[in-house]
Design a protein around this motif. Structure first.
Motif, PDB file in Angstrom:
ATOM      1  N   ASN A 144       1.466 -37.803   7.671  1.00  0.00           N
ATOM      2  CA  ASN A 144       2.078 -36.506   7.942  1.00  0.00           C
ATOM      3  C   ASN A 144       3.578 -36.537   7.660  1.00  0.00           C
ATOM      4  OD1 ASN A 144      -0.112 -34.825   8.991  1.00  0.00           O
ATOM      5  ND2 ASN A 144      -0.162 -36.289  10.685  1.00  0.00           N
ATOM      6  N   TYR A 145       4.170 -37.737   7.779  1.00  0.00           N
ATOM      7  CA  TYR A 145       5.616 -37.904   7.603  1.00  0.00           C
ATOM      8  C   TYR A 145       5.866 -39.274   6.967  1.00  0.00           C
ATOM      9  CZ  TYR A 145       4.762 -35.059  11.751  1.00  0.00           C
ATOM     10  OH  TYR A 145       4.245 -34.145  12.631  1.00  0.00           O
ATOM     11  N   ARG A 167      12.172 -36.097   7.396  1.00  0.00           N
ATOM     12  CA  ARG A 167      11.722 -34.804   7.908  1.00  0.00           C
ATOM     13  C   ARG A 167      11.979 -33.698   6.893  1.00  0.00           C
ATOM     14  NH1 ARG A 167      10.919 -34.159  13.337  1.00  0.00           N
ATOM     15  NH2 ARG A 167       9.741 -32.383  12.540  1.00  0.00           N
ATOM     16  N   TYR A 168      11.083 -32.737   6.901  1.00  0.00           N
ATOM     17  CA  TYR A 168      11.181 -31.546   6.057  1.00  0.00           C
ATOM     18  C   TYR A 168      11.033 -30.315   6.943  1.00  0.00           C
ATOM     19  CZ  TYR A 168       9.900 -34.971   2.484  1.00  0.00           C
ATOM     20  OH  TYR A 168       9.853 -36.084   1.677  1.00  0.00           O
ATOM     21  N   ASP A 225       7.462 -29.578   7.425  1.00  0.00           N
ATOM     22  CA  ASP A 225       6.496 -30.569   7.913  1.00  0.00           C
ATOM     23  C   ASP A 225       5.750 -30.055   9.145  1.00  0.00           C
ATOM     24  OD1 ASP A 225       7.788 -31.498  10.368  1.00  0.00           O
ATOM     25  OD2 ASP A 225       9.038 -32.855   9.193  1.00  0.00           O
ATOM     26  N   TRP A 283       8.004 -29.656  12.461  1.00  0.00           N
ATOM     27  CA  TRP A 283       9.365 -29.103  12.406  1.00  0.00           C
ATOM     28  C   TRP A 283       9.489 -27.888  13.310  1.00  0.00           C
ATOM     29  CZ3 TRP A 283      13.682 -30.974  10.157  1.00  0.00           C
ATOM     30  CH2 TRP A 283      14.788 -30.130  10.109  1.00  0.00           C
TER      31      TRP A 283
END
Length: 143
Positions: free
Chosen positions: A30-31, A96-97, A100, A103
């Motif tokens: 996921n990250y 991080r985005y 994501d 977030w």
């Protein structure tokens, strides 16, 4: 003698070693979530490292964070050492985005982990190999 905590051993992929820290990849796609663990016995807190190792850990952490920000096009880098579940000193370096899954909240406990495939880990290793210099020793084995 350095021994990696069992939970870290079970939940990560071994990427390799910096001069002080072992670099792991959290098995959660996921990250892009990396973990640095100083290869020192019996250390649970940053202040327990001697002055030289404290500086080296911070240097490795900030260099990795800067490298990952560019390599993965991060919107934000999360860097933290918590140790509430795993007491062995370890530093999280998480890409991080804004898009994501968690977030803007922290990543912990937000979603079930989505494990990496060997092929996905190989791609990440390849990206890192393209930018890391000779001070890093890659491992090709999974923990």
């Amino acid at each position: 003698m350095f021994v990696l905590d069992t939970r870290l051993h079970e939940d990560t992929w071994l990427i390799g070693d910096f001069p002080l820290c072992r670099l792991l990849l959290s098995n959660d796609s996921n990250y892009p979530w990396f973990i640095l663990v100083p290869r020192r016995e019996g250390i649970s807190e940053l202040f327990q490292l001697d002055d030289r190792d404290q500086q080296l850990m911070w240097s490795e952490t900030t260099a990795l964070a800067g490298l990952l920000k560019g390599l993965f096009g991060a919107d934000k880098m999360n860097v933290a050492t918590l140790g509430n579940v795993v007491s062995q000193l370890h530093m999280h370096v998480i890409v991080r985005y804004q898009a994501d899954a968690a977030w803007p909240a922290p990543v912990w406990g937000k979603h079930s982990a989505k494990p990496y495939t060997q092929a996905e880990v190989d791609v990440i290793r390849g990206k890192l190999k393209s930018v890391l210099d000779g001070g890093f020793i890659f491992s090709e084995v999974q923990l």
